[in-house]
Design an enzyme around this catalytic site. Structure first.
Site, PDB file in Angstrom:
ATOM      1  N   CYS A 121       0.793  -1.235   0.000  1.00  0.00           N
ATOM      2  CA  CYS A 121       0.000   0.000   0.000  1.00  0.00           C
ATOM      3  C   CYS A 121       0.822   1.279   0.000  1.00  0.00           C
ATOM      4  CB  CYS A 121      -1.003  -0.007   1.151  1.00  0.00           C
ATOM      5  SG  CYS A 121      -0.249  -0.065   2.775  1.00  0.00           S
ATOM      6  N   CYS A 129      -3.562  -2.469  -0.961  1.00  0.00           N
ATOM      7  CA  CYS A 129      -2.506  -3.384  -0.536  1.00  0.00           C
ATOM      8  C   CYS A 129      -2.167  -4.437  -1.592  1.00  0.00           C
ATOM      9  CB  CYS A 129      -2.896  -4.043   0.786  1.00  0.00           C
ATOM     10  SG  CYS A 129      -3.186  -2.839   2.098  1.00  0.00           S
ATOM     11  N   LYS A 194      -6.116  -9.021  11.327  1.00  0.00           N
ATOM     12  CA  LYS A 194      -6.027  -7.572  11.120  1.00  0.00           C
ATOM     13  C   LYS A 194      -7.394  -7.066  10.672  1.00  0.00           C
ATOM     14  CE  LYS A 194      -3.669  -4.007   8.463  1.00  0.00           C
ATOM     15  NZ  LYS A 194      -2.591  -3.702   7.512  1.00  0.00           N
ATOM     16  N   ARG A 216     -10.674  -0.918   2.674  1.00  0.00           N
ATOM     17  CA  ARG A 216      -9.960  -2.194   2.708  1.00  0.00           C
ATOM     18  C   ARG A 216     -10.837  -3.345   3.209  1.00  0.00           C
ATOM     19  NH1 ARG A 216      -5.235   0.236   1.604  1.00  0.00           N
ATOM     20  NH2 ARG A 216      -4.020   1.428   3.126  1.00  0.00           N
ATOM     21  N   LYS A 247      -4.392  -6.918  15.365  1.00  0.00           N
ATOM     22  CA  LYS A 247      -4.277  -5.492  15.082  1.00  0.00           C
ATOM     23  C   LYS A 247      -5.638  -4.926  14.750  1.00  0.00           C
ATOM     24  CE  LYS A 247      -2.202  -2.405  11.849  1.00  0.00           C
ATOM     25  NZ  LYS A 247      -1.596  -2.296  10.565  1.00  0.00           N
ATOM     26  N   SER A 273      -1.745   3.482  15.341  1.00  0.00           N
ATOM     27  CA  SER A 273      -1.571   4.934  15.338  1.00  0.00           C
ATOM     28  C   SER A 273      -2.702   5.683  16.033  1.00  0.00           C
ATOM     29  CB  SER A 273      -1.403   5.431  13.903  1.00  0.00           C
ATOM     30  OG  SER A 273      -2.492   5.021  13.093  1.00  0.00           O
ATOM     31  N   TYR A 312       4.041   2.864  19.140  1.00  0.00           N
ATOM     32  CA  TYR A 312       4.703   4.162  18.985  1.00  0.00           C
ATOM     33  C   TYR A 312       5.104   4.719  20.347  1.00  0.00           C
ATOM     34  CZ  TYR A 312       2.546   3.370  14.509  1.00  0.00           C
ATOM     35  OH  TYR A 312       2.177   2.780  13.336  1.00  0.00           O
TER      36      TYR A 312
END
Ligand code: PBG
Length: 323
Positions: A121, A129, A194, A216, A247, A273, A312
């Site tokens: 992607c 993707c 996912k 997606r 995820k 994120s 992160y």
């Protein structure tokens, strides 16, 4: 005397709380995501992900050094190429952006474990993707390219590959192609469960990978499905996945827990994120104590059953844990 049972006895002070604590976090649990971009001397903060940057190869090596100095064992790399096309050719180009970053990091820091995200992607002009035919991603031709991409990352020196595309059969194809090229010992961490999630919003700014049409949902999972995650994980393990990932993490703690109970391979969770940015934003507004909430969230992911956490927050949390 009422009551006989007083659970508060074991909460009396710090020492006893420490002794009976069921979950502990360590920098060893973390994998830190890095975003590599083209150019030199580039270090551009991602506006929706404070503290995270798009960095050119020279800068990414400095960041990788910082990660290692905090006792975090691993990074996962995402690449933003200079040119994108229909077939995402940057993804499997031996001189591609991720390949160059892997070589530079492994050269400077052989002891930092480098994982690569295997997906199309960031490299496709349409942001999906895989390869598009009749308005949707076609599975099998995409899988062939993903296998080429994984080998290209391996040749550059990646320690592990992590396919995040959610095509069917890709773990098997990647395993076969890696073995054919002599990389029998290179592990695969599959993004096995996912979900099609709104929590990826800030990442798509970071990786410049927003789909240019549609979404997606024809390849990522429906957030309402729980049993299907077990099926996805079982298939990936059969196909040769060494580690399986869930995820996002926070809205899917039940999935992490189910998988931990049902399988004996290590389980990874991606604290994505949007989960990061919400906490950073609320902290900036003074609405929550960001560091405290960060530690609570990471503890909950570990408690649910994750052995590894992609986050992160890795540098911030390691700083707290190392102090
Ligand atoms: C690539 C990929 C995505 C993320 C990791 N790998 C984005 C997506 O599927 O749109 C998301 C990571 C995050 O939100 O932190 N397929």
């Amino acid at each position: 005397m009422f009551p006989v049972n007083r659970p508060r006895r074991l909460r009396k002070n710090k020492i006893i709380r420490r002794m009976v604590s069921e979950t502990s976090l360590s920098p060893d649990d973390f994998i830190y995501p890095l975003f590599v971009t083209f150019g030199r001397n580039v270090k551009k903060e991602i506006s929706s992900m404070p503290g995270c940057f798009q960095e050119s190869v020279d800068e990414i090596v400095k960041s990788a050094r910082e990660v290692k100095s905090l006792n975090i064992p691993a990074v996962i790399l995402f690449g933003i190429p200079e040119h994108k096309d229909e077939k995402g050719s940057g993804a499997y180009d031996d001189q591609g952006i991720v390949q160059n970053a892997v070589r530079a990091i492994k050269d400077a820091l052989p002891e930092l474990y480098v994982i690569t995200d295997v997906c199309m992607c960031e490299n496709t002009s349409h942001g999906h993707c895989g390869i598009i035919e009749n308005g949707d991603v076609v599975n099998d031709p995409t899988v062939e390219l993903l296998a080429m991409e994984a080998v290209s990352h391996a040749k550059a020196g990646a320690d592990m590959v992590a396919p995040s595309d959610m095509m069917d059969g890709r773990v098997e194809a990647i395993r076969a192609e890696l073995d054919d090229h002599g990389f029998h010992d290179l592990p695969i961490m599959s993004y096995a469960a996912k979900y099609a999630s709104g929590f990826y919003g800030p990442f798509r700014e970071a990786a410049e990978s927003t789909p240019q049409f549609g979404d997606r949902r024809s390849y990522q999972m429906d957030p309402s499905n729980r049993r299907e995650a077990l099926r996805e994980v079982a298939l990936d393990i059969e196909e040769g996945a060494d580690i399986v990932m869930v995820k996002p993490a926070l809205s899917y703690l039940d999935i992490i827990s189910d998988i931990k109970d049902s399988f004996d391979v290590p389980v990874a969770a991606y604290n994505v994120s949007g989960e990061y940015s919400m906490i950073k934003a609320a902290d900036r507004l003074g609405w929550i104590d960001g560091d405290r909430v960060m530690m609570e969230v990471l503890t909950s992911i570990k408690r649910a059953g994750a052995d590894l956490i992609l986050t992160y927050f890795a540098k911030d949390a390691a700083t707290v844990l190392n102090s």
